[in-house]
Design an enzyme around this catalytic site. Structure first.
Site, PDB file in Angstrom:
ATOM      1  N   ASP A 117       0.832  -1.209   0.000  1.00  0.00           N
ATOM      2  CA  ASP A 117       0.000   0.000   0.000  1.00  0.00           C
ATOM      3  C   ASP A 117       0.864   1.256   0.000  1.00  0.00           C
ATOM      4  O   ASP A 117       0.466   2.285   0.532  1.00  0.00           O
ATOM      5  CB  ASP A 117      -0.939  -0.009   1.211  1.00  0.00           C
ATOM      6  CG  ASP A 117      -0.177  -0.121   2.523  1.00  0.00           C
ATOM      7  OD1 ASP A 117       0.971  -0.573   2.511  1.00  0.00           O
ATOM      8  OD2 ASP A 117      -0.742   0.253   3.566  1.00  0.00           O
ATOM      9  N   GLU A 118       2.035   1.165  -0.620  1.00  0.00           N
ATOM     10  CA  GLU A 118       2.959   2.299  -0.676  1.00  0.00           C
ATOM     11  C   GLU A 118       2.993   2.906  -2.075  1.00  0.00           C
ATOM     12  O   GLU A 118       3.190   2.192  -3.069  1.00  0.00           O
ATOM     13  CB  GLU A 118       4.373   1.860  -0.273  1.00  0.00           C
ATOM     14  CG  GLU A 118       4.477   1.397   1.169  1.00  0.00           C
ATOM     15  CD  GLU A 118       5.863   0.927   1.526  1.00  0.00           C
ATOM     16  OE1 GLU A 118       6.210   0.931   2.720  1.00  0.00           O
ATOM     17  OE2 GLU A 118       6.628   0.556   0.593  1.00  0.00           O
TER      18      GLU A 118
END
Length: 325
Positions: A117-118
């Site tokens: 989720d970066e």
């Protein structure tokens, strides 16, 4: 490739068709694309991002006033979505996040997904810090708007670390590291906010790493000890017992307060052996007091347990073993 044969069936010429060449070129182009893009979101991946940052640093070297900014975005508590609704659902959320980033950021921005989720955003032509912080603030606001996926309204938030690239005397990896450090500082400050990197943050991270390294050896070297804070009744001031509190006497840094190492112990799992040592030492001290002072049989010692200790299935058996049950 199409062979041409002579009368005896021997190959005399290899003839390539335009279709063969076109298919080969298309395949090579797809391989290049796949090597530089994330398959889920179709955003540039880490390899492409490093190339882009390196190019921007080269531009900065030739045009010193052309500052740019790197925003490192990490979704808050995204693991809960994956754990509760499944990774397939989580992937759909990430796809929607990528689409929202494309729509809400300046068209000149470079957007990449590092994985998980970066996400990383590179903003060019930064005249001042306010422009970058305005972009970050607007982005945080836009991301909070719920997503409607599979008949569910899903709200997410993010933490953003910002680094301003104003000198070519660095590297793409250092920019990402510094933006990552600032992002974790934003999470430590309550999440759903942004933080701008400063060099003190890096210094603090290095100190944290050193403490983590030393913490792993401290138990073996008997550097911890307990102090006992009296618990009394009011207003009579009758002694009920003591609360045991751990302290660390570091061989080089001197006394280190719990607020500097307990959270590191919890993050690394070292709180489990440390907590067991605290419990064992406090119980032995109580037993010693009761032997030496027969009138103190009702005195109690309180021991603080970490959530991680309570989550261990064997914690009750461990307590029974220490108490001799």
């Amino acid at each position: 490739m199409r062979p041409i044969y002579d009368e005896k069936g021997a190959v005399v010429q290899i003839q390539a068709t335009s279709r063969d060449v076109s298919e080969k070129m298309a395949m090579q182009e797809k391989l290049r694309y796949d090597a530089l893009h994330d398959s889920l979101s179709e955003l540039p991946n880490r390899n492409f991002l490093i190339q882009h940052l390196t190019q921007q640093l080269e531009t900065l070297d030739s045009q010193p006033s052309s500052y740019f900014a790197v925003l490192f975005l990490d979704l808050d508590r995204f693991k809960i979505i994956n754990d509760s609704l499944g990774h397939s659902f989580g992937d759909k959320v990430l796809i929607e996040i990528a689409a929202r980033l494309k729509n809400d950021l300046p068209k000149t921005s470079f957007i990449a997904r590092l994985g998980g989720d970066e996400f990383v955003i590179v903003v060019r032509d930064v005249e001042n810090v306010d422009r970058v912080t305005n972009i970050a603030s607007n982005l945080l606001t836009k991301l909070k708007a719920p997503f409607f996926i599979e008949n569910r309204n899903i709200a997410v938030s993010a933490s953003i670390g910002i680094v301003i690239a104003d000198s070519p005397q660095t590297s793409a990896d250092n920019l990402l590291r510094n933006a990552d450090i600032a992002m974790y500082q934003a999470k430590a400050n309550g999440r759903s906010c942004y933080k701008i990197f400063n060099h003190q943050m890096h210094t603090n991270v290095l100190k944290q790493l050193q403490i983590e390294h030393d913490l792993r050896k401290a138990l073996d070297h008997e550097e911890f000890f307990l102090v006992y804070q009296p618990i009394v009744t009011l207003p009579e001031a009758n002694l009920l017992g003591f609360e045991s509190l751990v302290r660390w006497r570091h061989p080089k840094l001197g006394m280190i307060s719990p607020d500097r190492f307990i959270h590191i112990a919890e993050e690394t799992g070292l709180i489990l052996p440390l907590g067991a040592w605290i419990l064992r030492t406090a119980c032995h001290q109580l037993a010693d007091w009761r032997r030496k002072f027969p009138s103190s049989q009702k005195i109690k010692v309180s021991v603080n347990l970490s959530v991680k200790q309570l989550q261990q299935a064997q914690v009750l058996n461990e307590i029974d073993t220490i108490l001799g049950f």
